[in-house]
Write an enzyme that holds these catalytic residues in place. Structure first.
Site, PDB file in Angstrom:
ATOM      1  N   ILE A 157       0.828  -1.208   0.000  1.00  0.00           N
ATOM      2  CA  ILE A 157       0.000   0.000   0.000  1.00  0.00           C
ATOM      3  C   ILE A 157       0.872   1.273   0.000  1.00  0.00           C
ATOM      4  O   ILE A 157       1.592   1.559   0.960  1.00  0.00           O
ATOM      5  CB  ILE A 157      -0.998   0.000   1.184  1.00  0.00           C
ATOM      6  N   ARG A 275      28.789  11.220 -26.407  1.00  0.00           N
ATOM      7  CA  ARG A 275      29.698  10.090 -26.160  1.00  0.00           C
ATOM      8  C   ARG A 275      30.381   9.679 -27.479  1.00  0.00           C
ATOM      9  O   ARG A 275      29.709   9.262 -28.427  1.00  0.00           O
ATOM     10  CB  ARG A 275      28.894   8.906 -25.592  1.00  0.00           C
ATOM     11  N   ILE A 344      22.155   2.262 -24.525  1.00  0.00           N
ATOM     12  CA  ILE A 344      22.885   3.371 -25.161  1.00  0.00           C
ATOM     13  C   ILE A 344      23.959   3.919 -24.219  1.00  0.00           C
ATOM     14  O   ILE A 344      25.035   4.327 -24.653  1.00  0.00           O
ATOM     15  CB  ILE A 344      21.885   4.466 -25.619  1.00  0.00           C
ATOM     16  N   GLU A 370      -1.256  -0.637 -10.221  1.00  0.00           N
ATOM     17  CA  GLU A 370      -2.555  -0.160 -10.728  1.00  0.00           C
ATOM     18  C   GLU A 370      -3.097  -1.049 -11.858  1.00  0.00           C
ATOM     19  O   GLU A 370      -3.684  -0.574 -12.821  1.00  0.00           O
ATOM     20  CB  GLU A 370      -2.491   1.314 -11.143  1.00  0.00           C
TER      21      GLU A 370
HETATM   22  C1  LIG Z   1       5.196  -0.670  -5.591  1.00  0.00           C
HETATM   23  C2  LIG Z   1       3.763  -1.080  -5.568  1.00  0.00           C
HETATM   24  C3  LIG Z   1       2.800  -0.188  -5.076  1.00  0.00           C
HETATM   25  C4  LIG Z   1       1.461  -0.582  -4.974  1.00  0.00           C
HETATM   26  N1  LIG Z   1       0.535   0.276  -4.417  1.00  0.00           N
HETATM   27  C5  LIG Z   1      -0.726  -0.180  -4.177  1.00  0.00           C
HETATM   28  C6  LIG Z   1      -1.681   0.640  -3.447  1.00  0.00           C
HETATM   29  O1  LIG Z   1      -1.415   1.792  -3.091  1.00  0.00           O
HETATM   30  N2  LIG Z   1      -2.896   0.099  -3.161  1.00  0.00           N
HETATM   31  C7  LIG Z   1      -3.248  -1.177  -3.531  1.00  0.00           C
HETATM   32  O2  LIG Z   1      -4.366  -1.597  -3.218  1.00  0.00           O
HETATM   33  N3  LIG Z   1      -2.384  -1.961  -4.235  1.00  0.00           N
HETATM   34  C8  LIG Z   1      -1.146  -1.489  -4.551  1.00  0.00           C
HETATM   35  N4  LIG Z   1      -0.252  -2.290  -5.254  1.00  0.00           N
HETATM   36  C9  LIG Z   1      -0.663  -3.643  -5.636  1.00  0.00           C
HETATM   37  C10 LIG Z   1      -0.818  -3.840  -7.137  1.00  0.00           C
HETATM   38  O3  LIG Z   1      -1.959  -3.172  -7.613  1.00  0.00           O
HETATM   39  C11 LIG Z   1      -0.847  -5.360  -7.373  1.00  0.00           C
HETATM   40  O4  LIG Z   1       0.463  -5.852  -7.085  1.00  0.00           O
HETATM   41  C12 LIG Z   1      -1.258  -5.717  -8.777  1.00  0.00           C
HETATM   42  O5  LIG Z   1      -2.606  -5.391  -9.005  1.00  0.00           O
HETATM   43  C13 LIG Z   1      -1.054  -7.223  -9.057  1.00  0.00           C
HETATM   44  O6  LIG Z   1      -1.600  -8.013  -8.044  1.00  0.00           O
HETATM   45  P1  LIG Z   1      -0.691  -9.184  -7.430  1.00  0.00           P
HETATM   46  O7  LIG Z   1       0.615  -8.598  -7.052  1.00  0.00           O
HETATM   47  O8  LIG Z   1      -1.488  -9.850  -6.384  1.00  0.00           O
HETATM   48  O9  LIG Z   1      -0.443 -10.184  -8.646  1.00  0.00           O
HETATM   49  P2  LIG Z   1      -1.410 -11.401  -9.064  1.00  0.00           P
HETATM   50  O10 LIG Z   1      -2.825 -10.942  -9.137  1.00  0.00           O
HETATM   51  O11 LIG Z   1      -1.102 -12.571  -8.187  1.00  0.00           O
HETATM   52  O12 LIG Z   1      -0.898 -11.736 -10.525  1.00  0.00           O
HETATM   53  C14 LIG Z   1       0.290 -12.483 -10.769  1.00  0.00           C
HETATM   54  C15 LIG Z   1       0.470 -12.584 -12.292  1.00  0.00           C
HETATM   55  O13 LIG Z   1      -0.617 -13.340 -12.863  1.00  0.00           O
HETATM   56  C16 LIG Z   1      -1.193 -12.598 -13.901  1.00  0.00           C
HETATM   57  N5  LIG Z   1      -2.620 -12.921 -13.989  1.00  0.00           N
HETATM   58  C17 LIG Z   1      -3.513 -13.007 -12.955  1.00  0.00           C
HETATM   59  N6  LIG Z   1      -4.732 -13.341 -13.424  1.00  0.00           N
HETATM   60  C18 LIG Z   1      -4.605 -13.485 -14.779  1.00  0.00           C
HETATM   61  C19 LIG Z   1      -5.510 -13.826 -15.827  1.00  0.00           C
HETATM   62  N7  LIG Z   1      -6.812 -14.076 -15.585  1.00  0.00           N
HETATM   63  N8  LIG Z   1      -5.038 -13.867 -17.091  1.00  0.00           N
HETATM   64  C20 LIG Z   1      -3.739 -13.621 -17.350  1.00  0.00           C
HETATM   65  N9  LIG Z   1      -2.825 -13.278 -16.402  1.00  0.00           N
HETATM   66  C21 LIG Z   1      -3.269 -13.220 -15.136  1.00  0.00           C
HETATM   67  C22 LIG Z   1      -0.971 -11.131 -13.499  1.00  0.00           C
HETATM   68  O14 LIG Z   1      -1.112 -10.265 -14.613  1.00  0.00           O
HETATM   69  C23 LIG Z   1       0.452 -11.221 -12.980  1.00  0.00           C
HETATM   70  O15 LIG Z   1       1.345 -11.211 -14.060  1.00  0.00           O
HETATM   71  C24 LIG Z   1       1.077  -1.879  -5.416  1.00  0.00           C
HETATM   72  C25 LIG Z   1       2.035  -2.742  -5.950  1.00  0.00           C
HETATM   73  C26 LIG Z   1       3.346  -2.356  -6.036  1.00  0.00           C
HETATM   74  C27 LIG Z   1       4.360  -3.326  -6.592  1.00  0.00           C
END
Ligand SMILES: Cc1cc2nc3c(=O)[nH]c(=O)nc-3n(C[C@H](O)[C@H](O)[C@H](O)COP(=O)(O)OP(=O)(O)OC[C@H]3O[C@@H](n4cnc5c(N)ncnc54)[C@H](O)[C@@H]3O)c2cc1C
Length: 391
Positions: A157, A275, A344, A370
């Site tokens: 978060i 460069r 580069i 996001e």
């Molecule tokens: C630095 C950072 C800041 C963040 N800030 C916030 C925040 O402020 N508030 C908040 O609520 N969240 C936040 N997040 C969370 C972020 O939104 C989630 O990490 C993101 O939505 C992915 O969810 P997950 O990590 O659970 O991955 P997962 O949902 O577990 O996905 C893992 C992989 O599987 C793929 N995948 C899943 N389902 C499918 C499907 N049906 N078809 C094809 N591919 C699929 C995904 O694309 C991904 O490649 C943040 C994340 C990071 C890294």
């Protein structure tokens, strides 16, 4: 190029570009290494009105538009993605849900300090089993004697543990219903949890690959009690309200991606001209010049994509498809430009003190935060009529 921006918008863009170049960029490596949010820079951004851009003046805002916010975010991201995301998440994920769904009393209580940048709010949706699939939410909130009692955890978060964080909006399961086919439907509700509420713990920050200056924590809720009035929007409308928050947030996030891609382009152009290798500037090689031409093409497409989505948003037109297109095009442009710019720069491209090296680490997060690229493809495919695209 003006892209149809008003003179005021062009002035804002230029003012934030100067601030980014003269104040943010010189401090970026220091704070990236310290892994600290530079509060004095955030305070300057607050004084410039950046956190209040899209909010009405009656709530302490600047009375401008969402496009103005995106312009500011893009310029900051050219030099420092962490600072840009602190603004983007602070406004788009932190303050915007209060503005869009809050009662008059909630807006009066929270928006003035958020719009002035003296306080930050966070948005807690993601959990260990609820990232791309928000229906996996396990955090619960039960209404007991006029109070919500919240239990659960959130992860990743942004802006949740800074010295000026005052609030997190969370999504929680507040009930269940059984569909006609016998499957269970969760009732998701958004609730405001002020920082410091007993039982609400901000756990230690993550050791991230990039965005070192941006504040990101896991959160824990153990019998956290907040008044029933802390409900944000309608009970059971949490899903709809965070979808709206994410759609809108993706437009500003796409502007952030565009700025990152632009920053890499500018650095690569400068280096390719200065460069000398084999007795002449590396930009004289057609391969390097073509790489830079392709980087410019990506920035151009990314910018047009977010401008289109943002213009639809402020005109009150549907923009879901365009927001996902812009987020995907922008994040891929940023990642591709960071990789090309690092190439580069040769060895200098993978040094942490080089902005290009930092963009290379930071940009991977753009393809995940996001909504991942795959989630954007899912939204785009659904908008094109492929209803089963979630599987
Ligand atoms: C630095 C950072 C800041 C963040 N800030 C916030 C925040 O402020 N508030 C908040 O609520 N969240 C936040 N997040 C969370 C972020 O939104 C989630 O990490 C993101 O939505 C992915 O969810 P997950 O990590 O659970 O991955 P997962 O949902 O577990 O996905 C893992 C992989 O599987 C793929 N995948 C899943 N389902 C499918 C499907 N049906 N078809 C094809 N591919 C699929 C995904 O694309 C991904 O490649 C943040 C994340 C990071 C890294």
């Amino acid at each position: 190029m003006s892209y149809g921006l008003s003179p005021e918008q062009q002035r804002l863009r230029d003012e934030v570009r100067d601030f980014a170049d003269n104040v943010v960029a010189p401090a970026a490596y220091k704070y990236d290494t310290l892994r600290e949010l530079p509060y004095e820079i955030i305070a300057e951004m607050g004084a410039m009105g950046l956190f209040g851009l899209p909010f009405p003046t009656e709530y302490g805002g600047q009375g401008r538009t969402y496009i103005d916010l995106c312009l500011a975010v893009e310029q900051l991201a050219r030099v420092d993605q962490s600072i840009a995301v602190t603004l983007e998440a602070g406004v788009g994920l932190g303050a915007m849900p209060v503005f869009r769904s809050g009662t008059e009393a909630q807006k009066q209580e929270w928006l003035p300090m958020l719009a002035q940048g003296t306080a930050l709010a966070a948005f807690g949706l993601t959990e260990a089993d609820a990232g791309s699939d928000a229906a996996g939410t396990k955090t619960t909130a039960e209404l007991v004697d006029g109070q919500w009692v919240i239990n659960g955890t959130k992860q990743f978060i942004t802006n949740s543990g800074t010295k000026i964080t005052r609030l997190v909006t969370i999504t929680a399961v507040t009930g269940e219903s059984v569909r006609a086919d016998g499957s269970v439907k969760k009732e998701l509700t958004a609730i405001l949890v002020p920082s410091g509420t007993p039982g609400f713990t901000v756990l230690p920050p993550y050791d991230k690959v990039g965005w070192h200056t941006s504040d990101t924590h896991p959160l824990r809720f153990e019998d956290v009690r907040v008044p029933a009035e802390n409900l944000l929007g309608e009970r059971g409308r949490g899903f709809a309200s965070f979808i709206q928050t994410l759609d809108e947030g993706r437009v500003a996030f796409a502007a952030l991606c565009t700025g990152a891609a632009q920053g890499c382009l500018e650095e690569a152009m400068r280096y390719a001209k200065s460069r000398n290798v084999f007795g002449h500037p590396i930009g004289d090689n057609q391969h390097v010049a073509f790489t830079i031409a392709r980087m410019e093409a990506r920035v151009h497409s990314a910018r047009l994509a977010w401008y289109d989505a943002a213009n639809r948003l402020v005109a009150g037109q549907p923009f879901k498809l365009e927001a996902s297109l812009a987020k995907m095009i922008g994040s891929e442009a940023a990642m591709d430009n960071a990789r090309d710019a690092a190439q580069i720069f040769g060895g200098n491209g993978v040094m942490n003190e080089n902005p290009v090296g930092r963009h290379y680490r930071d940009s991977k997060i753009l393809e995940i935060g996001e909504g991942t690229t795959e989630v954007q493809l899912m939204v785009i495919a659904r908008e094109l009529g492929f209803a089963g695209a979630a599987r």
